[in-house]
Design an enzyme around this catalytic site. Structure first.
Site, short mmCIF file in Angstrom:
data_model
loop_
_atom_site.label_atom_id
_atom_site.label_comp_id
_atom_site.label_asym_id
_atom_site.label_seq_id
_atom_site.Cartn_x
_atom_site.Cartn_y
_atom_site.Cartn_z
N ASP A 1 0.84 -1.21 0.00
CA ASP A 1 0.00 0.00 0.00
C ASP A 1 0.88 1.26 0.00
O ASP A 1 0.66 2.18 0.80
CB ASP A 1 -0.91 -0.01 1.24
CG ASP A 1 -2.06 1.00 1.14
OD1 ASP A 1 -2.36 1.44 0.01
OD2 ASP A 1 -2.64 1.33 2.18
N LEU A 2 1.85 1.30 -0.92
CA LEU A 2 2.74 2.47 -0.98
C LEU A 2 2.01 3.60 -1.73
O LEU A 2 2.32 3.93 -2.86
CB LEU A 2 4.06 2.11 -1.65
CG LEU A 2 4.99 1.21 -0.81
CD1 LEU A 2 6.19 0.77 -1.61
CD2 LEU A 2 5.43 1.91 0.48
#
Length: 356
Positions: free
Chosen positions: A215-216
């Site tokens: 979830d960058l």
């Protein structure tokens, strides 16, 4: 997605008491930090430190092993030179503890951690120069390379096969397609899912596996100004979506989220790809599937946001924040097509390599 009434609602006064009781620290300043499912406080202490007090929702608090693994991964990455938070131990030596609290709907158990505070602002607040996007790609690849070396007796818990945000579960979106009934976007999503099924799935045996952050996005990467009027990455936060997956998934997720923040989304992929490949070159199968994986992540984000709206119509504005941009980008990418988009990405990446 946390159940209704699972989100903590702790007063600043009660949060200050937790700090005193479990860490023997006295807050001198406290403020609420945004969070969807959990409750976060920024805390500066009389003793001189800055922290984030994180109170996890009661639903996720039922799975302490997952949170323990996330906390362990953050510490492991920090030891290996990445700017991640670490958990302060309580006076009894624990990295987290369960607190029984009444947040207005009866007593429930909440897992509490005190994390170091990372300086910086979300990357969404600064211009995404090609140099910064290159650093984002480089950082994303470094994250996975370091996580690949992590050992833990409970590591298999991170397989998370039923986890809806796991990119290996793209085809599970078919169960939620009714949320798009009557919307022309449904046809675009169906096309992408068809391409994923027929083109990407057969190539999975050639993808390299690893543990990914997952979830960058534009809020989970923090930046600070550097000496050359640019920005450096000063923080990587929120490991809630961490799962055992594939390198190319991490890259696709990162490209998709950075596209949402750029005035010219098509320009994003090449710079991130160049940064990524400076650490971890893709193989042919991974390169060949990157376009469809980026589009698949857009679909995942849009379909699940629409589905959430059917469950929580009162939160529609919040849930659909990034969707408006995402819908436009997904349409545009599918119209331009794989070949042309890849030409832009791979040529830009090549230019970066030549400049180095």
């Amino acid at each position: 997605m946390a159940e209704q009434h699972a989100k903590p609602n702790v007063s600043q006064c009660a949060a200050a008491e937790l700090m005193k009781k479990h860490y023997n620290l006295t807050p001198s300043e406290m403020r609420y930090l945004p969070s969807y499912d959990d409750q976060n406080f920024y805390v500066a202490t009389v003793e001189g430190g800055q922290y984030v007090l994180k109170i996890t929702n009661s639903e996720d608090s039922k799975d302490p092993t997952l949170l323990e693994l996330q906390t362990y991964a953050m510490a492991f990455m920090h030891e290996n030179g990445l700017p991640t938070q670490t958990a302060l131990r309580t006076t009894t030596g624990q990295v987290m503890f369960l607190e029984d609290m009444d947040c207005g709907y009866g007593f429930q158990k909440y897992l509490v951690r005190l994390l170091t505070y990372l300086p910086g602002i979300p990357i969404s607040k600064v211009p995404l120069s090609p140099q910064l996007l290159h650093k984002v790609g480089q950082t994303a690849a470094r994250v996975d390379n370091i996580l690949k070396e992590m050992k833990h007796p409970q590591l298999s818990v991170l397989q998370r096969e039923g986890f809806i945000w796991n990119m290996s579960n793209i085809l599970h979106l078919e169960k939620y397609m009714h949320a798009l009934d009557g919307d022309p976007l449904q046809e675009v999503v169906k096309l992408v899912l068809h391409q994923y099924k027929t083109f990407v799935v057969p190539k999975y045996p050639s993808f390299r596996k690893c543990l990914i952050h997952g979830d960058l996005n534009d809020l989970n990467l923090l930046v600070q100004a550097n000496e050359s009027n640019g920005h450096r990455i000063s923080g990587i936060i929120d490991f809630g979506d961490m799962n055992i997956s594939y390198y190319v998934h991490e890259l696709a997720i990162t490209i998709m989220y950075m596209m949402l923040e750029h005035p010219e989304p098509l320009e994003v992929g090449g710079a991130i790809l160049a940064g990524w490949e400076s650490v971890f070159p893709l193989n042919e199968a991974e390169k060949d599937c990157l376009f469809w994986l980026v589009l698949s992540r857009f679909c995942q984000s849009l379909v699940l946001a629409r589905y959430s709206v059917t469950l929580h119509p009162e939160n529609e504005e919040y849930l659909m924040i990034s969707s408006k941009k995402g819908i436009q980008i997904l349409r545009r990418l599918s119209e331009i097509g794989k070949e042309q988009v890849e030409n832009v990405w791979f040529q830009t990446a090549m230019q970066f390599k030549e400049q180095k």
